[in-house]
Structures are given as C-alpha cells and as structure tokens.
Design a protein around this motif. Structure first.
Motif, PDB file in Angstrom:
ATOM      1  N   PRO A  14      23.591  -0.721 -49.719  1.00  0.00           N
ATOM      2  CA  PRO A  14      22.858   0.184 -50.735  1.00  0.00           C
ATOM      3  C   PRO A  14      22.008  -0.412 -51.211  1.00  0.00           C
ATOM      4  O   PRO A  14      20.771   0.035 -51.786  1.00  0.00           O
ATOM      5  CB  PRO A  14      24.079   0.524 -51.662  1.00  0.00           C
ATOM      6  CG  PRO A  14      25.365   0.538 -50.598  1.00  0.00           C
ATOM      7  CD  PRO A  14      25.128  -0.627 -49.726  1.00  0.00           C
ATOM      8  N   ALA A  15      22.080  -1.782 -51.825  1.00  0.00           N
ATOM      9  CA  ALA A  15      21.011  -2.493 -52.289  1.00  0.00           C
ATOM     10  C   ALA A  15      19.743  -2.522 -51.675  1.00  0.00           C
ATOM     11  O   ALA A  15      18.572  -2.616 -52.287  1.00  0.00           O
ATOM     12  CB  ALA A  15      21.531  -3.714 -53.128  1.00  0.00           C
ATOM     13  N   MET A  16      19.926  -3.112 -50.451  1.00  0.00           N
ATOM     14  CA  MET A  16      18.719  -3.239 -49.659  1.00  0.00           C
ATOM     15  C   MET A  16      18.039  -1.957 -49.601  1.00  0.00           C
ATOM     16  O   MET A  16      16.694  -1.951 -49.427  1.00  0.00           O
ATOM     17  CB  MET A  16      19.305  -3.702 -48.195  1.00  0.00           C
ATOM     18  CG  MET A  16      19.941  -5.173 -48.357  1.00  0.00           C
ATOM     19  SD  MET A  16      20.971  -5.408 -46.576  1.00  0.00           S
ATOM     20  CE  MET A  16      19.718  -6.188 -45.906  1.00  0.00           C
ATOM     21  N   LEU A  17      18.668  -0.799 -49.021  1.00  0.00           N
ATOM     22  CA  LEU A  17      18.095   0.494 -49.120  1.00  0.00           C
ATOM     23  C   LEU A  17      17.130   0.935 -50.273  1.00  0.00           C
ATOM     24  O   LEU A  17      16.209   1.365 -50.294  1.00  0.00           O
ATOM     25  CB  LEU A  17      19.255   1.536 -48.724  1.00  0.00           C
ATOM     26  CG  LEU A  17      19.603   1.443 -47.496  1.00  0.00           C
ATOM     27  CD1 LEU A  17      20.885   2.515 -47.216  1.00  0.00           C
ATOM     28  CD2 LEU A  17      18.570   1.653 -46.350  1.00  0.00           C
ATOM     29  N   ALA A  18      17.873   0.726 -51.578  1.00  0.00           N
ATOM     30  CA  ALA A  18      17.291   0.909 -52.601  1.00  0.00           C
ATOM     31  C   ALA A  18      15.908  -0.089 -52.786  1.00  0.00           C
ATOM     32  O   ALA A  18      14.942   0.657 -53.293  1.00  0.00           O
ATOM     33  CB  ALA A  18      18.194   0.772 -53.982  1.00  0.00           C
ATOM     34  N   ALA A  19      16.007  -1.276 -52.508  1.00  0.00           N
ATOM     35  CA  ALA A  19      14.820  -2.204 -52.451  1.00  0.00           C
ATOM     36  C   ALA A  19      13.945  -1.822 -51.578  1.00  0.00           C
ATOM     37  O   ALA A  19      12.626  -1.696 -51.876  1.00  0.00           O
ATOM     38  CB  ALA A  19      15.223  -3.657 -52.403  1.00  0.00           C
ATOM     39  N   MET A  20      14.028  -1.234 -50.453  1.00  0.00           N
ATOM     40  CA  MET A  20      13.137  -0.771 -49.450  1.00  0.00           C
ATOM     41  C   MET A  20      12.760   0.636 -50.024  1.00  0.00           C
ATOM     42  O   MET A  20      11.267   0.832 -49.976  1.00  0.00           O
ATOM     43  CB  MET A  20      13.844  -0.481 -48.083  1.00  0.00           C
ATOM     44  CG  MET A  20      14.262  -1.633 -47.241  1.00  0.00           C
ATOM     45  SD  MET A  20      14.857  -1.311 -45.583  1.00  0.00           S
ATOM     46  CE  MET A  20      16.450  -0.871 -45.895  1.00  0.00           C
ATOM     47  N   ALA A  21      13.452   1.654 -50.590  1.00  0.00           N
ATOM     48  CA  ALA A  21      12.906   2.793 -51.158  1.00  0.00           C
ATOM     49  C   ALA A  21      12.058   2.509 -52.153  1.00  0.00           C
ATOM     50  O   ALA A  21      10.868   3.269 -52.582  1.00  0.00           O
ATOM     51  CB  ALA A  21      13.971   3.792 -51.583  1.00  0.00           C
ATOM     52  N   SER A  22      12.302   1.476 -53.154  1.00  0.00           N
ATOM     53  CA  SER A  22      11.412   1.477 -54.144  1.00  0.00           C
ATOM     54  C   SER A  22      10.099   0.477 -53.945  1.00  0.00           C
ATOM     55  O   SER A  22       9.438   0.082 -54.983  1.00  0.00           O
ATOM     56  CB  SER A  22      12.251   1.019 -55.521  1.00  0.00           C
ATOM     57  OG  SER A  22      12.708  -0.288 -55.254  1.00  0.00           O
ATOM     58  N   ALA A  23      10.016  -0.277 -52.945  1.00  0.00           N
ATOM     59  CA  ALA A  23       9.004  -1.180 -52.672  1.00  0.00           C
ATOM     60  C   ALA A  23       7.462  -0.501 -52.724  1.00  0.00           C
ATOM     61  O   ALA A  23       7.442   0.622 -52.086  1.00  0.00           O
ATOM     62  CB  ALA A  23       9.423  -1.773 -51.282  1.00  0.00           C
ATOM     63  N   GLU A  24       6.778  -1.388 -53.040  1.00  0.00           N
ATOM     64  CA  GLU A  24       5.386  -0.830 -53.088  1.00  0.00           C
ATOM     65  C   GLU A  24       4.853  -1.260 -51.967  1.00  0.00           C
ATOM     66  O   GLU A  24       5.040  -2.098 -51.113  1.00  0.00           O
ATOM     67  CB  GLU A  24       4.510  -1.690 -54.087  1.00  0.00           C
ATOM     68  CG  GLU A  24       2.991  -1.013 -54.270  1.00  0.00           C
ATOM     69  CD  GLU A  24       2.236  -2.047 -55.456  1.00  0.00           C
ATOM     70  OE1 GLU A  24       0.954  -1.720 -55.282  1.00  0.00           O
ATOM     71  OE2 GLU A  24       2.769  -2.880 -56.140  1.00  0.00           O
ATOM     72  N   VAL A  25       4.157  -0.285 -51.134  1.00  0.00           N
ATOM     73  CA  VAL A  25       3.704  -0.073 -49.959  1.00  0.00           C
ATOM     74  C   VAL A  25       2.154   0.078 -49.728  1.00  0.00           C
ATOM     75  O   VAL A  25       1.697   0.771 -50.695  1.00  0.00           O
ATOM     76  CB  VAL A  25       4.508   0.911 -48.809  1.00  0.00           C
ATOM     77  CG1 VAL A  25       6.063   0.483 -48.874  1.00  0.00           C
ATOM     78  CG2 VAL A  25       4.481   2.205 -49.307  1.00  0.00           C
ATOM     79  N   GLY A  26       1.441  -0.366 -48.500  1.00  0.00           N
ATOM     80  CA  GLY A  26       0.256   0.089 -48.232  1.00  0.00           C
ATOM     81  C   GLY A  26       0.037  -0.094 -46.847  1.00  0.00           C
ATOM     82  O   GLY A  26       0.965  -0.461 -46.247  1.00  0.00           O
ATOM     83  N   ASP A  27      -0.957   0.026 -46.391  1.00  0.00           N
ATOM     84  CA  ASP A  27      -1.455   0.044 -45.066  1.00  0.00           C
ATOM     85  C   ASP A  27      -1.779  -1.548 -44.637  1.00  0.00           C
ATOM     86  O   ASP A  27      -2.600  -2.144 -44.957  1.00  0.00           O
ATOM     87  CB  ASP A  27      -2.847   0.663 -44.543  1.00  0.00           C
ATOM     88  CG  ASP A  27      -2.964   0.783 -43.072  1.00  0.00           C
ATOM     89  OD1 ASP A  27      -2.702   0.013 -42.618  1.00  0.00           O
ATOM     90  OD2 ASP A  27      -3.458   1.821 -42.770  1.00  0.00           O
ATOM     91  N   GLU A  28      -0.557  -2.097 -43.917  1.00  0.00           N
ATOM     92  CA  GLU A  28      -0.606  -3.513 -43.449  1.00  0.00           C
ATOM     93  C   GLU A  28      -1.740  -3.846 -42.416  1.00  0.00           C
ATOM     94  O   GLU A  28      -2.222  -4.748 -42.584  1.00  0.00           O
ATOM     95  CB  GLU A  28       0.581  -3.832 -42.896  1.00  0.00           C
ATOM     96  CG  GLU A  28       1.050  -5.446 -42.564  1.00  0.00           C
ATOM     97  CD  GLU A  28       0.421  -5.763 -41.430  1.00  0.00           C
ATOM     98  OE1 GLU A  28      -0.080  -7.049 -41.616  1.00  0.00           O
ATOM     99  OE2 GLU A  28       0.205  -5.211 -40.382  1.00  0.00           O
ATOM    100  N   GLN A  29      -2.351  -2.897 -41.881  1.00  0.00           N
ATOM    101  CA  GLN A  29      -3.252  -3.045 -40.867  1.00  0.00           C
ATOM    102  C   GLN A  29      -4.532  -3.312 -41.702  1.00  0.00           C
ATOM    103  O   GLN A  29      -5.399  -4.196 -41.240  1.00  0.00           O
ATOM    104  CB  GLN A  29      -3.475  -1.785 -39.797  1.00  0.00           C
ATOM    105  CG  GLN A  29      -4.408  -2.276 -38.806  1.00  0.00           C
ATOM    106  CD  GLN A  29      -4.410  -1.295 -37.714  1.00  0.00           C
ATOM    107  OE1 GLN A  29      -3.904  -0.268 -37.648  1.00  0.00           O
ATOM    108  NE2 GLN A  29      -5.186  -1.372 -36.576  1.00  0.00           N
ATOM    109  N   PHE A  30      -4.684  -2.887 -42.681  1.00  0.00           N
ATOM    110  CA  PHE A  30      -5.798  -3.155 -43.640  1.00  0.00           C
ATOM    111  C   PHE A  30      -5.940  -4.009 -44.873  1.00  0.00           C
ATOM    112  O   PHE A  30      -6.229  -4.272 -45.723  1.00  0.00           O
ATOM    113  CB  PHE A  30      -6.572  -1.520 -44.102  1.00  0.00           C
ATOM    114  CG  PHE A  30      -6.989  -0.893 -42.977  1.00  0.00           C
ATOM    115  CD1 PHE A  30      -8.090  -1.136 -42.353  1.00  0.00           C
ATOM    116  CD2 PHE A  30      -6.334   0.300 -42.532  1.00  0.00           C
ATOM    117  CE1 PHE A  30      -8.665  -0.201 -41.372  1.00  0.00           C
ATOM    118  CE2 PHE A  30      -6.657   0.944 -41.700  1.00  0.00           C
ATOM    119  CZ  PHE A  30      -8.136   0.819 -41.150  1.00  0.00           C
TER     120      PHE A  30
END
Length: 98
Positions: A14-30
């Motif tokens: 559950p802690a891993m899922l929460a970290a993934m859900a709250s992570a700041e994301v962007g387009d890795e290709q760019f």
C-alpha cells in the motif's frame, strides 16, 4: 517480500502504491519526468559517470546491450545458461508469429 528476479514478481505494498499515485510525473521521452531525471542523475553520480539511462525492463536492457555491441545480422556466442538465451530467446520462440 521483495523479489528482484523480475520486474513483475513483487506486488506493490500500500505504501508503494501511494508513492506511485502521488509521484510528480512528466513525459520521460522529452526529459520532463522529474522522478526519472532524478533517478538517472543519482545513478550516474553513484557510479561515477557523466550520465545514466533508466531501462524499465530486463528485455529492454538486453536489447540496448545487444544493439550497442553488434550490428544487424551479427551472430552472438552465448553459454547455454545465459539470461538472454533462457528468457529472451525461449520467450521469442514460444510466440506464435516468431
């Protein structure tokens, strides 16, 4: 339990899922994903290199390694128990269109 033999064996806690859900994301290709950018920067620093690249699967890492060391049509020699033969070649042979 954490099992690092494959990227699909360990189920997220559950802690891993929460970290993934709250992570700041962007387009890795760019190069706009701050998490991947920081991971690559940190790994380059730890290993004493100018840069690093994140490869999310063993298959991708194997393909990059082979393509960096060979040319199309090249033959590679590998001991029969190597990872690439056991997990990549056998998986390829078992797909219907290969």
């Amino acid at each position: 339990m954490i099992d690092l033999r494959s990227d699909t064996l360990t189920k997220p806690t559950p802690a891993m899922l929460a970290a993934m859900a709250s992570a700041e994301v962007g387009d890795e290709q760019f190069h706009e994903d701050p998490t991947v950018n920081e991971l690559q920067r940190r790994m380059a620093q730890l290993l004493g290199h100018e840069a690093a690249v994140f490869l999310p699967t063993a298959t991708m890492a194997n393909q990059v390694a082979l393509r960096a060391q060979t040319r199309p049509g090249s033959v590679i020699l590998a001991e029969e128990r190597t990872h690439i033969l056991i997990y990549e070649w056998e998986a390829r042979r078992s797909t219907p269109d290969s």
